[in-house]
Every structure is written in C-alpha cells, then in structure tokens.
Design an enzyme around this catalytic site. Structure first.
Site, mmCIF file in Angstrom:
data_model
loop_
_atom_site.group_PDB
_atom_site.id
_atom_site.type_symbol
_atom_site.label_atom_id
_atom_site.label_comp_id
_atom_site.label_asym_id
_atom_site.label_seq_id
_atom_site.Cartn_x
_atom_site.Cartn_y
_atom_site.Cartn_z
ATOM 1 N N ASN A 12 -67.458 24.894 -78.972
ATOM 2 C CA ASN A 12 -68.664 24.968 -79.813
ATOM 3 C C ASN A 12 -68.483 26.035 -80.884
ATOM 4 O O ASN A 12 -67.396 26.589 -81.041
ATOM 5 C CB ASN A 12 -69.903 25.206 -78.945
ATOM 6 C CG ASN A 12 -69.788 26.505 -78.173
ATOM 7 O OD1 ASN A 12 -69.656 27.577 -78.756
ATOM 8 N ND2 ASN A 12 -69.796 26.407 -76.846
ATOM 9 N N LYS B 153 -51.394 12.669 -74.009
ATOM 10 C CA LYS B 153 -52.200 12.641 -75.236
ATOM 11 C C LYS B 153 -52.774 11.230 -75.441
ATOM 12 O O LYS B 153 -52.019 10.248 -75.392
ATOM 13 C CB LYS B 153 -51.301 13.031 -76.419
ATOM 14 C CG LYS B 153 -52.026 13.106 -77.729
ATOM 15 C CD LYS B 153 -51.077 13.504 -78.851
ATOM 16 C CE LYS B 153 -51.777 13.375 -80.185
ATOM 17 N NZ LYS B 153 -50.854 13.502 -81.301
#
Ligand code: PMT
Length: 399
Positions: free
Chosen positions: A207, A286
């Site tokens: 964040n 990934k």
C-alpha cells in the site's frame, strides 16, 4: 520560540556532509548560522551553506556585518547551541588551549551555550595521544564529544575517524536543544511502513505507506530517552540512529516479531499500514502474462492477522498501546470502534483523503481519541510534531 544553532565547519573532507545537516535543521525551523574556516571553503563553497541556511555565511573574523556590532560576540550571544563539525585536529587543539586566532575559535571562547564537537579526521591522527588528550580536555570543560564512526576513510585508511551519520549528529543536536528525557528507562516498540503480501516470486500487494509517520515516532521516542524497537515493513527510509531496527515483509512475520518483543515493552505504537488481505495460494512460479488484454485473472484473497488486536489480547497490566486509524469516511466513529476492538489506550485518527494528511505526506492532520472518552483534534502539523504530541500523550498516561 525557534532555536539558533551555530555550526563551525572546519577543513575536512566531511565538510560537504554538513550541508545535509543544515538542511535538516532548517526543516525543523531552526535558525542556523554557518561559520567556516578558510580551509573548509576549499571543500565546500559558502554559497551552498548560504542557500541552505538562508543566511550570510561567516568565513572571516573581520567580515563586515550589518547584524552584529562586534560579529564574533554577537554571534556567540545569539546561540542556543554551538556545533563544531567536522572538527579537525587543529581546531580541537585550539579549543583545548584557548587559542582564538580565527573566527570559529574566537566564537568558541565567547560562547556560553552548550558545545557539541564532532571530530572527523584520518584515524592515525585521531588516535594520536596529543589529539586524544585534547579531546579529553574538552570533555572536562563539559563539551559534548561525538565518537567518530569506524570505516574506510577518504584517505584510504581504515579505522575510526569518519564523521558519524548526519542523522546521528542531528539527533544529538535535537537532544541537546530539547533535553526532555521523559521516556528514559522505557522500552517502546513502533511499527511502520507497508506490509507486503506475495502474489508470486516477483509480485506482491502493498500500500501507499512510506514509513514516514512511524519512523519519526521512533526518532522522537529515542530522542526522549526510550529504548526503541522499530519494526518496519517496506520503506526506503533510513532508520533513525539509536533505534533497534527489525525488518518484516508480510503481516504474519510482523505479527510474530511484535509478539516476541511485546512482553519486554512498556509502550507499543502501531503506525504501520498492515495489509488486511493476503493471497490464498501464492504461485510458485511467475504467473504468465495473459494472452489478451481483455482476459482476466482471478486472485483469491484471505485475511491477515490483526496485529494490534492480537497484541491487545496479550496486553500486560500497565502496558500502553496506541494505534492509528486510517479512514476515508466517518473518521471518529470508525476510529472509536478500532480503539475498543484492539484494546488500545488511545488511537490517532487520520482522514487519509485530506490534503496534507495520511500516506506519504510530510504533514498529518490527526485527532487523538482516548479510551476514557476525551479527544483532541490537532491542526495540520509536520509528522515530527504529530509524533511529539503522541509521545506527550503517552507520557501523560505514564504519569
Ligand atoms: O507511512 P506514511 O506514508 O507516513 O503514512 C502514515 C499512515 C497513513 C500509514 C499512518 O498515519 C496510519 O494511519 N497508519 C495506520 C494505517 C492502517 O493500517 O490503519 P487501519 O485503520 O487500517 O488500522 C488500524 C490500526 O490497526 C493501525 O494502527 C494498524 O497498524 C493496525 N492494524 C491494521 C490491520 C492489521 N491487519 N493489523 C494491524 O495491526
């Protein structure tokens, strides 16, 4: 009232680092009078200091001044603190023997404010018994001496003699200007920054928290005498000097660390923006790019531990716990719910949608709400001043 600090810059390679110190002090509204020896002007120009301090830089005992009738006396009388940084062996010797043959050494003798000396030089020079004797002599005259740092010096030699980190000098100055030591003997743990939750080996959720709010709380607490543990999520900030810094990645790791240290703490402050969700199943490899832009990828989220609530359940008698509430609506109402549910003594509510408040800003606009009911709304202040107000409230509770 704003304080005035005189900084005597003498001729060492570390002179350039003092520019950052001046800039840091100015940000705190401290009036800085920079004085330089002729040798110092070979390492950094007076113009740099003039620009940063917003004041004429004094480089000569005989320089004309419009501000003071007798310059070196006028300067000395105005100071709340005199700092000699970097202090060369030559300047230390002059100070130890009362020699006043240039601007800085003359101000030193005329000065009655506390003096901080920050030696920086080649390590053989520093270890030389003559220099050591002079340093001992200065400390006998109640000058504060900062130990130089150890490491590779500009001249290539290794050992003591480096200028300490600018932040450490800054903290020392703040402690000398503001000798409040009301957290001495107390251990305070604060968390800061954003936690991160992995999606796959290269991606994560985080964040907007930079860590600024939590780091200045740690800085304020250490300057007021506390033993400080700073548990930091992701942040690019340098931990303040004198704090124990522990890094944490995700909410779970941060929670484990804080639970481990909780029993030894008198005060716990939760300033970190702890993520409320994590990925249910972190991908081992990934995740491949989607074939088409219009394709969608579903990621399942589950909850993270509520760190403050967990610590609140294990709170020991007398332990003070403080949280933040980052709100976008119904600030006070939501903050009060968090205050109760996390078993906090007070909560610092910030509406993160306000200009100059919340994430990443250097300022914040907060309301401190106490468990017992009273609350106080503060105007927009620097995060540093917010930190000081939070620590003041903690001290009130301790007393
Ligand atoms: O780091 P900066 O860029 O300076 O920004 C400062 C800040 C906005 C991050 C800071 O002022 C702030 O508000 N921190 C709390 C952010 C937050 O997570 O608020 P919250 O209302 O979601 O949580 C309430 C309290 O519970 C907070 O003290 C939080 O640390 C804590 N919490 C939240 C979730 C969780 N899983 N565990 C927790 O301990």
């Amino acid at each position: 009232m704003s304080k005035t600090v005189g900084i005597g810059v003498t001729g060492g390679i570390a002179a350039y680092k003092i520019a950052e110190l001046v800039s840091k002090l100015k940000k705190d509204d401290i009036d800085v009078i920079v004085m330089m020896t002729q040798s110092a002007t070979k390492f950094i120009t007076p113009l740099t200091f003039k620009t940063l301090s917003d004041r004429e830089v004094i480089t000569d005992l005989w320089q004309e001044s419009h501000e003071w009738k007798v310059q070196h006396i006028g300067v000395a009388e105005q100071l709340d603190l005199l700092v000699i940084a970097p202090a060369t062996a030559n300047m230390i010797a002059k100070m130890a023997h009362g020699i006043a043959d240039d601007l800085i050494s003359t101000v030193v003798l005329a000065n009655t404010a506390p003096v901080l000396v920050v030696p920086a030089m080649n390590s053989n020079m520093y270890k030389n018994p003559v220099v050591q004797d002079n340093i001992v002599k200065l400390s006998r005259y109640a000058y504060e001496i900062m130990e130089p740092a150890d490491g590779v010096l500009a001249c290539g030699s290794i050992g003591p003699g480096r200028l300490p980190e600018v932040d450490a000098i800054y903290q020392k100055i703040m402690r000398m200007l503001n000798p409040k030591q009301d957290l001495r003997g107390k251990r305070l743990m604060v968390n800061a920054g954003t936690t991160c939750e992995d999606i796959d080996p290269v991606r994560f959720i985080a964040n907007r928290s930079t860590g600024k709010m939590g780091y200045v709380i740690a800085e304020e607490a250490v300057s007021r005498g506390a033993d400080v543990i700073l548990v930091s999520g992701r942040s690019s900030l340098t931990p303040p000097a004198g704090v124990e810094h522990i890094s944490a990645w995700g909410a779970e790791e941060m929670c484990e660390i804080m639970l481990k240290y909780q029993p030894a703490c008198d005060i716990i402050i939760g300033a970190a923006a702890v993520g409320d969700f994590k990925i249910a199943q972190v991908a081992e490899q990934k995740i491949k790019k989607m074939a088409n832009k219009s394709d969608t990828l579903m990621i399942e989220l589950v909850g993270t531990p509520d760190i403050l609530r967990t610590l609140g359940e294990a709170k020991k008698p007398g332990q003070i716990m403080v949280g933040f509430a980052a709100e976008t609506q119904d600030l006070i109402e939501n903050a009060k719910k968090k205050l109760e549910s996390k078993n906090l003594d007070f909560i610092v509510a910030n509406d993160v949608t306000q200009e100059g408040a919340g994430f990443a800003a250097d300022t914040n606009i907060v309301t401190i709400i106490h468990r017992k009911g009273e609350s106080r709304a503060f105007p927009k202040m620097t995060k540093k001043d917010v930190a000081a107000s939070i620590i003041d409230s903690v001290v009130d509770l301790l007393n």
